[in-house]
Design a protein around this motif. Structure first.
Motif, PDB file in Angstrom:
ATOM      1  N   THR A 143       0.773  -1.371  -0.102  1.00 43.42           N
ATOM      2  CA  THR A 143       0.187   0.120   0.217  1.00 43.42           C
ATOM      3  C   THR A 143       0.701   1.292   0.065  1.00 43.42           C
ATOM      4  N   GLY A 144       0.036   2.237  -0.720  1.00 44.06           N
ATOM      5  CA  GLY A 144       1.366   3.738  -0.906  1.00 44.06           C
ATOM      6  C   GLY A 144       0.114   4.526  -1.219  1.00 44.06           C
ATOM      7  N   ARG A 145       0.658   5.455  -2.097  1.00 46.89           N
ATOM      8  CA  ARG A 145      -0.517   6.520  -2.164  1.00 46.89           C
ATOM      9  C   ARG A 145      -0.956   6.315  -3.719  1.00 46.89           C
ATOM     10  N   PRO A 146      -1.734   7.224  -3.719  1.00 40.10           N
ATOM     11  CA  PRO A 146      -2.921   6.262  -4.531  1.00 40.10           C
ATOM     12  C   PRO A 146      -2.040   6.891  -5.882  1.00 40.10           C
ATOM     13  N   SER A 147      -2.365   5.889  -6.973  1.00 40.71           N
ATOM     14  CA  SER A 147      -2.318   6.218  -8.477  1.00 40.71           C
ATOM     15  C   SER A 147      -0.425   6.199  -8.836  1.00 40.71           C
ATOM     16  N   LEU A 148       0.325   5.104  -8.005  1.00 40.81           N
ATOM     17  CA  LEU A 148       1.541   5.446  -8.892  1.00 40.81           C
ATOM     18  C   LEU A 148       1.573   4.961 -10.415  1.00 40.81           C
ATOM     19  N   ASP A 149       3.087   5.352 -10.470  1.00 40.82           N
ATOM     20  CA  ASP A 149       3.380   5.186 -11.700  1.00 40.82           C
ATOM     21  C   ASP A 149       3.558   3.746 -12.245  1.00 40.82           C
ATOM     22  N   LEU A 150       2.617   3.097 -12.642  1.00 40.29           N
ATOM     23  CA  LEU A 150       2.567   1.469 -12.408  1.00 40.29           C
ATOM     24  C   LEU A 150       3.641   0.727 -13.664  1.00 40.29           C
ATOM     25  N   ALA A 151       3.283   1.847 -14.752  1.00 41.69           N
ATOM     26  CA  ALA A 151       4.009   1.450 -15.916  1.00 41.69           C
ATOM     27  C   ALA A 151       5.621   1.488 -15.670  1.00 41.69           C
ATOM     28  N   SER A 152       5.963   2.566 -14.999  1.00 41.52           N
ATOM     29  CA  SER A 152       7.169   2.661 -14.180  1.00 41.52           C
ATOM     30  C   SER A 152       7.826   1.162 -13.528  1.00 41.52           C
ATOM     31  N   LEU A 153       7.061   1.086 -12.517  1.00 45.06           N
ATOM     32  CA  LEU A 153       7.432   0.002 -11.897  1.00 45.06           C
ATOM     33  C   LEU A 153       6.990  -1.170 -12.396  1.00 45.06           C
ATOM     34  N   LEU A 154       6.815  -1.384 -13.998  1.00 43.91           N
ATOM     35  CA  LEU A 154       6.151  -2.833 -14.628  1.00 43.91           C
ATOM     36  C   LEU A 154       8.182  -2.830 -15.342  1.00 43.91           C
ATOM     37  N   LYS A 155       8.702  -1.986 -15.573  1.00 46.47           N
ATOM     38  CA  LYS A 155       9.803  -1.791 -16.543  1.00 46.47           C
ATOM     39  C   LYS A 155      10.882  -1.804 -15.488  1.00 46.47           C
ATOM     40  N   ALA A 156      10.677  -1.836 -15.010  1.00 44.52           N
ATOM     41  CA  ALA A 156      11.544  -2.247 -13.330  1.00 44.52           C
ATOM     42  C   ALA A 156      11.812  -4.172 -12.898  1.00 44.52           C
ATOM     43  N   LEU A 157      10.236  -4.673 -13.600  1.00 45.33           N
ATOM     44  CA  LEU A 157      10.264  -6.203 -12.580  1.00 45.33           C
ATOM     45  C   LEU A 157      10.591  -7.223 -13.985  1.00 45.33           C
ATOM     46  N   PRO A 158      10.797  -8.286 -13.933  1.00 43.23           N
ATOM     47  CA  PRO A 158      11.477  -9.058 -14.912  1.00 43.23           C
ATOM     48  C   PRO A 158       9.636  -9.534 -15.431  1.00 43.23           C
ATOM     49  N   ASP A 159       9.862  -9.623 -16.944  1.00 40.98           N
ATOM     50  CA  ASP A 159       8.528 -10.128 -18.027  1.00 40.98           C
ATOM     51  C   ASP A 159       8.041 -11.334 -17.615  1.00 40.98           C
ATOM     52  N   GLY A 160       7.154 -10.327 -17.633  1.00 44.80           N
ATOM     53  CA  GLY A 160       5.905 -11.503 -17.487  1.00 44.80           C
ATOM     54  C   GLY A 160       4.678 -11.279 -15.937  1.00 44.80           C
ATOM     55  N   THR A 161       5.991 -10.382 -15.299  1.00 46.61           N
ATOM     56  CA  THR A 161       5.141  -9.736 -14.007  1.00 46.61           C
ATOM     57  C   THR A 161       3.886  -8.800 -13.908  1.00 46.61           C
ATOM     58  N   GLN A 162       3.095  -8.548 -13.230  1.00 48.38           N
ATOM     59  CA  GLN A 162       1.690  -7.750 -13.426  1.00 48.38           C
ATOM     60  C   GLN A 162       1.688  -7.275 -12.655  1.00 48.38           C
ATOM     61  N   ALA A 163       1.549  -6.222 -12.278  1.00 51.29           N
ATOM     62  CA  ALA A 163       1.023  -4.943 -11.427  1.00 51.29           C
ATOM     63  C   ALA A 163      -0.444  -4.237 -11.625  1.00 51.29           C
ATOM     64  N   ALA A 164      -1.311  -4.400 -10.421  1.00 49.96           N
ATOM     65  CA  ALA A 164      -2.208  -3.417 -10.575  1.00 49.96           C
ATOM     66  C   ALA A 164      -3.139  -2.120  -9.487  1.00 49.96           C
ATOM     67  N   GLU A 165      -4.057  -2.028  -9.446  1.00 52.29           N
ATOM     68  CA  GLU A 165      -3.786  -0.326  -8.989  1.00 52.29           C
ATOM     69  C   GLU A 165      -5.317  -2.071  -8.127  1.00 52.29           C
ATOM     70  N   LEU A 166      -5.772  -2.225  -6.917  1.00 50.42           N
ATOM     71  CA  LEU A 166      -7.263  -2.575  -6.405  1.00 50.42           C
ATOM     72  C   LEU A 166      -8.056  -2.021  -6.545  1.00 50.42           C
ATOM     73  N   THR A 167      -7.919  -1.341  -5.465  1.00 50.89           N
ATOM     74  CA  THR A 167      -8.544  -0.052  -4.746  1.00 50.89           C
ATOM     75  C   THR A 167      -7.177   1.455  -4.115  1.00 50.89           C
ATOM     76  N   PRO A 168      -7.855   2.231  -4.236  1.00 49.82           N
ATOM     77  CA  PRO A 168      -6.953   3.817  -4.727  1.00 49.82           C
ATOM     78  C   PRO A 168      -5.954   3.189  -3.053  1.00 49.82           C
ATOM     79  N   GLY A 169      -4.546   3.316  -3.964  1.00 45.09           N
ATOM     80  CA  GLY A 169      -3.713   3.295  -2.964  1.00 45.09           C
ATOM     81  C   GLY A 169      -2.960   1.400  -2.451  1.00 45.09           C
ATOM     82  N   ALA A 170      -4.028   0.675  -3.394  1.00 41.37           N
ATOM     83  CA  ALA A 170      -3.478  -0.650  -2.802  1.00 41.37           C
ATOM     84  C   ALA A 170      -2.917  -1.760  -3.851  1.00 41.37           C
ATOM     85  N   TYR A 171      -1.741  -2.295  -4.248  1.00 41.66           N
ATOM     86  CA  TYR A 171      -1.080  -2.017  -5.604  1.00 41.66           C
ATOM     87  C   TYR A 171      -0.637  -4.059  -5.369  1.00 41.66           C
ATOM     88  N   ARG A 172      -1.512  -3.919  -6.409  1.00 43.33           N
ATOM     89  CA  ARG A 172      -0.733  -5.883  -6.094  1.00 43.33           C
ATOM     90  C   ARG A 172       0.119  -6.241  -7.397  1.00 43.33           C
TER      91      ARG A 172
END
Length: 308
Positions: free
Chosen positions: A231-260
């Motif tokens: 959990t963190g502040r809402p609306s993080l830049d998940l595209a930037s996070l995905l670039k840092a993560l291995p291929d095939g990894t997925q990231a989503a903001e389920l509710t404001p500030g809650a990430y999976r």
């Protein structure tokens, strides 16, 4: 010790009238291991175990136990296996410890009865007839009767049903000691945590067949990928996070500030997410790794509806 399986079942079929309880089941149980057989009501667990014990004759297929035919060689197998039934198997008027001493005398090298009585908390009801024991006391006595003869292989059918937490833990400790002593244990249980804690191998049954087989870790890993949540502040830049993560990894903001984050969750991925948060000024208020439990896998495979 032989390297052959303790139990080897091939193409087992058992019918009761028009109902097929076991339908072409295959199962191998390795020696000196704990194998849990799981399944919803009516899956065929008890019929399978009773066939291995020699109480039920198969309509088709082969069942070999300790290298012998479970039905044809039942007399030769009887001194080598221990059996804990779901209920019954004890004379209703027999006093608990007297019954245990009687069974111990039938074996060449039994366990010490007094020690077993103390370990399973049966001392206070030693002179009580079986029919007057509580359900938990009857369960503990049945367990003692199954193991007192030092069997090579023991079948435990719902060994902790109705037990309080202390008795349940004592039973778990005894099962672990049996395995350490080279005894093969086959147990059926509806307690998924029990199977996860005790078993080296798990066989999940449904409709008379084994539908999944492996270690608890293998089954939980195969059921679904691990999940990292933070959990963190809402609306993080998940595209930037995905670039840092291995291929095939997925990231989503389920509710404001809650990430999976889902994928192959390992220490490196956890470190990468934490590093990305630090670089972007994100202070997670929580960061946790979740994994599927055996119960999750069981429900995915067998469904969530109640069985009669």
């Amino acid at each position: 010790m032989s390297n052959d399986p303790a139990v080897e079942i091939r193409g087992l079929v058992k019918r009761y009238g028009t109902k097929t309880a076991v339908d072409g089941l295959d199962l191998t149980v390795p020696r000196a291991r704990v194998t849990a057989v799981l399944g919803p009501n009516g899956a065929g667990k008890t019929t399978t175990v009773e066939t291995c014990e020699g109480y039920v004759r198969p309509d088709a297929g082969t069942v070999r136990v300790l290298g012998l035919d479970a039905a044809a060689d039942a007399e030769a197998l009887r001194p080598r296996i221990g059996v804990m039934l779901q209920s019954g198997g004890v004379y209703s008027g027999a006093r608990a410890v007297e019954m245990l001493r009687h069974v111990a005398r039938l074996h060449a090298h039994p366990l010490d009865v007094d020690t077993l009585v103390e370990r399973l908390g049966l001392g206070g009801c030693g002179r009580t007839p079986y029919r007057r024991l509580s359900g938990g006391q009857q369960q503990r006595l049945a367990l003692a009767l199954a193991v007192v003869g030092r069997p090579e292989l023991v079948f435990l059918d719902e060994p902790t049903a109705g037990l309080d937490p202390q008795a349940r833990r004592a039973t778990w400790d005894l099962v672990r000691e049996l395995r350490s002593d080279g005894v093969t244990v086959v147990l059926t249980t509806h307690h998924m945590d029990e199977a996860e804690q005790l078993s080296d191998e798990v066989a999940i049954m449904d409709a008379g067949r084994v539908i999944a087989h492996g270690s608890p870790e293998e089954l939980c890993r195969g059921g679904a990928e691990n999940t990292l949540r933070f959990t963190g502040r809402p609306s993080l830049d998940l595209a930037s996070l995905l670039k840092a993560l291995p291929d095939g990894t997925q990231a989503a903001e389920l509710t404001p500030g809650a990430y999976r984050v889902t994928g192959e969750v390992d220490p490196q991925l956890l470190a990468t997410v934490a590093s990305w948060c630090a670089q972007h000024g994100v202070l997670p208020s929580s960061l946790s790794v979740e994994r599927h439990t055996l119960e999750d896998v069981f429900l995915e495979l067998t469904g969530k509806e109640l069985r009669a």
